[in-house]
Design a protein around this motif. Structure first.
Motif, PDB file in Angstrom:
ATOM      1  N   TRP A 116     -19.844   2.274 -45.046  1.00 17.28           N
ATOM      2  CA  TRP A 116     -19.084   2.556 -43.811  1.00 17.28           C
ATOM      3  C   TRP A 116     -20.047   2.397 -42.646  1.00 17.28           C
ATOM      4  CZ3 TRP A 116     -15.795   7.663 -43.253  1.00 17.28           C
ATOM      5  CH2 TRP A 116     -15.014   7.600 -42.091  1.00 17.28           C
ATOM      6  N   GLN A 117     -20.188   1.164 -42.179  1.00 17.24           N
ATOM      7  CA  GLN A 117     -21.223   0.842 -41.196  1.00 17.24           C
ATOM      8  C   GLN A 117     -20.734   0.906 -39.756  1.00 17.24           C
ATOM      9  OE1 GLN A 117     -24.366   0.500 -42.319  1.00 17.24           O
ATOM     10  NE2 GLN A 117     -23.429   0.947 -44.312  1.00 17.24           N
ATOM     11  N   ASP A 118     -19.520   0.550 -39.509  1.00 15.44           N
ATOM     12  CA  ASP A 118     -18.975   0.530 -38.142  1.00 15.44           C
ATOM     13  C   ASP A 118     -17.982   1.677 -37.989  1.00 15.44           C
ATOM     14  OD1 ASP A 118     -16.946  -0.203 -35.996  1.00 15.44           O
ATOM     15  OD2 ASP A 118     -18.373  -1.824 -35.711  1.00 15.44           O
ATOM     16  N   HIS A 119     -18.182   2.510 -36.980  1.00 12.40           N
ATOM     17  CA  HIS A 119     -17.334   3.696 -36.787  1.00 12.40           C
ATOM     18  C   HIS A 119     -16.500   3.613 -35.504  1.00 12.40           C
ATOM     19  CE1 HIS A 119     -19.055   6.136 -40.111  1.00 12.40           C
ATOM     20  NE2 HIS A 119     -20.134   5.374 -39.881  1.00 12.40           N
ATOM     21  N   SER A 120     -16.372   2.407 -34.960  1.00 11.49           N
ATOM     22  CA  SER A 120     -15.659   2.275 -33.686  1.00 11.49           C
ATOM     23  C   SER A 120     -14.161   2.521 -33.812  1.00 11.49           C
ATOM     24  CB  SER A 120     -15.902   0.875 -33.105  1.00 11.49           C
ATOM     25  OG  SER A 120     -15.418  -0.133 -33.989  1.00 11.49           O
ATOM     26  N   LEU A 121     -13.622   2.468 -35.036  1.00 13.72           N
ATOM     27  CA  LEU A 121     -12.187   2.681 -35.236  1.00 13.72           C
ATOM     28  C   LEU A 121     -11.879   4.023 -35.911  1.00 13.72           C
ATOM     29  CD1 LEU A 121     -11.185  -0.888 -36.499  1.00 13.72           C
ATOM     30  CD2 LEU A 121     -10.881   0.045 -34.201  1.00 13.72           C
ATOM     31  N   ASP A 122     -12.897   4.871 -36.029  1.00 17.52           N
ATOM     32  CA  ASP A 122     -12.710   6.127 -36.768  1.00 17.52           C
ATOM     33  C   ASP A 122     -11.579   6.986 -36.216  1.00 17.52           C
ATOM     34  OD1 ASP A 122     -14.842   5.234 -38.176  1.00 17.52           O
ATOM     35  OD2 ASP A 122     -16.143   6.943 -37.795  1.00 17.52           O
ATOM     36  N   GLN A 123     -11.361   6.930 -34.915  1.00 13.39           N
ATOM     37  CA  GLN A 123     -10.336   7.783 -34.286  1.00 13.39           C
ATOM     38  C   GLN A 123      -8.936   7.493 -34.821  1.00 13.39           C
ATOM     39  OE1 GLN A 123      -9.570   6.679 -30.091  1.00 13.39           O
ATOM     40  NE2 GLN A 123     -10.891   4.897 -30.454  1.00 13.39           N
ATOM     41  N   TYR A 124      -8.732   6.305 -35.410  1.00  8.34           N
ATOM     42  CA  TYR A 124      -7.418   5.933 -35.918  1.00  8.34           C
ATOM     43  C   TYR A 124      -7.233   6.231 -37.399  1.00  8.34           C
ATOM     44  CZ  TYR A 124      -7.642   3.225 -31.581  1.00  8.34           C
ATOM     45  OH  TYR A 124      -7.795   2.834 -30.277  1.00  8.34           O
ATOM     46  N   GLY A 125      -8.318   6.535 -38.102  1.00  7.67           N
ATOM     47  CA  GLY A 125      -8.235   6.747 -39.538  1.00  7.67           C
ATOM     48  C   GLY A 125      -7.885   8.176 -39.906  1.00  7.67           C
ATOM     49  N   GLU A 127      -8.623  11.713 -42.009  1.00  8.73           N
ATOM     50  CA  GLU A 127      -9.858  12.486 -42.087  1.00  8.73           C
ATOM     51  C   GLU A 127     -10.705  12.026 -43.271  1.00  8.73           C
ATOM     52  OE1 GLU A 127     -11.360  17.160 -42.272  1.00  8.73           O
ATOM     53  OE2 GLU A 127      -9.233  16.669 -42.052  1.00  8.73           O
ATOM     54  N   GLY A 128     -11.958  11.699 -42.977  1.00  8.59           N
ATOM     55  CA  GLY A 128     -12.890  11.289 -44.017  1.00  8.59           C
ATOM     56  C   GLY A 128     -12.753   9.838 -44.444  1.00  8.59           C
ATOM     57  N   MET A 129     -11.931   9.055 -43.728  1.00  3.36           N
ATOM     58  CA  MET A 129     -11.720   7.655 -44.094  1.00  3.36           C
ATOM     59  C   MET A 129     -11.579   6.807 -42.839  1.00  3.36           C
ATOM     60  SD  MET A 129      -8.974   7.858 -47.259  1.00  3.36           S
ATOM     61  CE  MET A 129      -7.743   8.699 -46.257  1.00  3.36           C
ATOM     62  N   ALA A 130     -12.134   5.610 -42.892  1.00  2.00           N
ATOM     63  CA  ALA A 130     -11.864   4.641 -41.842  1.00  2.00           C
ATOM     64  C   ALA A 130     -10.413   4.173 -41.981  1.00  2.00           C
ATOM     65  CB  ALA A 130     -12.821   3.459 -41.971  1.00  2.00           C
ATOM     66  N   PRO A 131      -9.817   3.640 -40.934  1.00  2.00           N
ATOM     67  CA  PRO A 131      -8.426   3.184 -41.047  1.00  2.00           C
ATOM     68  C   PRO A 131      -8.257   2.016 -42.009  1.00  2.00           C
ATOM     69  CG  PRO A 131      -9.367   2.549 -38.934  1.00  2.00           C
ATOM     70  CD  PRO A 131     -10.334   3.487 -39.559  1.00  2.00           C
ATOM     71  N   GLU A 143      -4.792  -0.030 -45.545  1.00  2.00           N
ATOM     72  CA  GLU A 143      -4.676  -0.037 -44.086  1.00  2.00           C
ATOM     73  C   GLU A 143      -3.874   1.210 -43.717  1.00  2.00           C
ATOM     74  OE1 GLU A 143      -3.301  -3.223 -40.619  1.00  2.00           O
ATOM     75  OE2 GLU A 143      -3.035  -3.688 -42.748  1.00  2.00           O
ATOM     76  N   GLU A 144      -4.594   2.307 -43.469  1.00  2.54           N
ATOM     77  CA  GLU A 144      -3.960   3.619 -43.300  1.00  2.54           C
ATOM     78  C   GLU A 144      -4.349   4.174 -41.939  1.00  2.54           C
ATOM     79  OE1 GLU A 144      -3.314   7.656 -45.987  1.00  2.54           O
ATOM     80  OE2 GLU A 144      -4.750   6.117 -46.622  1.00  2.54           O
ATOM     81  N   SER A 145      -3.400   4.198 -41.026  1.00  3.72           N
ATOM     82  CA  SER A 145      -3.702   4.494 -39.628  1.00  3.72           C
ATOM     83  C   SER A 145      -2.831   5.618 -39.087  1.00  3.72           C
ATOM     84  CB  SER A 145      -3.484   3.226 -38.793  1.00  3.72           C
ATOM     85  OG  SER A 145      -3.662   3.470 -37.420  1.00  3.72           O
TER      86      SER A 145
END
Length: 210
Positions: A116-125, A127-131, A143-145
């Motif tokens: 999990w290298q890029d966290h720029s989209l974390d706000q849309y994912g 809890e505990g997962m990228a989107p 693809e869970e947003s």
């Protein structure tokens, strides 16, 4: 409508009601009372003129026209509506082949900190997962947003911390005489980060002769 005198009681009756009058008031005389052919033609002509044509109320017509649009809108928006809360959960499928060998796409991309290298989209994912993330090594991208928005193949690779382009895939350079291309839902195209991910989409990234 013209009036006629009842031949039995001489009562003045509308021509179109004469037979019913005789049948109801003078049932015993019914068989002996006849309407002339001319009078019958008058009755038929008046009925034809006075009978209104088929008419659909405007409100009903609007409903008939609106139903297909409503149904179509529901079909198009169902993937969004079915998840509730404005979010969605889709499952595009990714496969990567290098020199004829399938590459394993690891489980827990966008969940494990090492993947999990890029966290720029974390706000849309969640809890505990990228989107965009994986749960297994089968190539299924989850693809869970929280919100309704477009995500691209490039977004997934940035989260993963890997790259691909026209010369390489995951750091593997295309050999002489080889190339890199993509097949998206059966259509061949040049490598692109900009492909928007959709539910059940099939994406193949291929590096090899071709």
């Amino acid at each position: 409508m013209a009036l006629r005198n009842c031949p039995v009681c001489q009562a003045s009756v509308k021509l179109e009601n004469l037979e019913r009058h005789v049948a109801n008031v003078h049932p015993r005389q019914k068989a002996f009372v006849a309407i002339s052919a001319d009078d019958r033609r008058i009755i038929q002509e008046k009925l034809r003129i006075s009978t209104p044509g088929f008419h659909i109320p405007r409100s009903v017509l609007v409903m008939i026209l609106a139903i297909p649009l409503i149904v179509g809108g529901i079909i198009v928006s169902y993937p969004y509506l079915s998840t509730g809360g404005g979010g969605f959960h889709w499952h595009p499928q990714l496969t990567i082949t290098i020199n004829g060998q399938a590459v394993t796409i690891p489980a827990n991309i966008g969940i494990d900190s090492a993947l999990w290298q890029d966290h720029s989209l974390d706000q849309y994912g969640m809890e505990g997962m990228a989107p965009l993330h994986t749960h297994d090594a089968l190539g299924t991208i989850h693809e869970e947003s929280r919100v309704l928005r477009d995500y691209t193949l490039g977004d997934f690779f940035r989260i993963w911390g890997k790259t691909f382009d026209a010369q390489q895939v995951l750091g593997h350079q295309a050999q002489s005489g080889h190339r890199v291309w993509m097949v998206v839902d059966g259509s061949t195209m040049s490598p692109s980060y900009s492909v928007v991910l959709r539910d059940q989409m099939h994406i193949q990234i291929v590096c090899g002769p071709g």
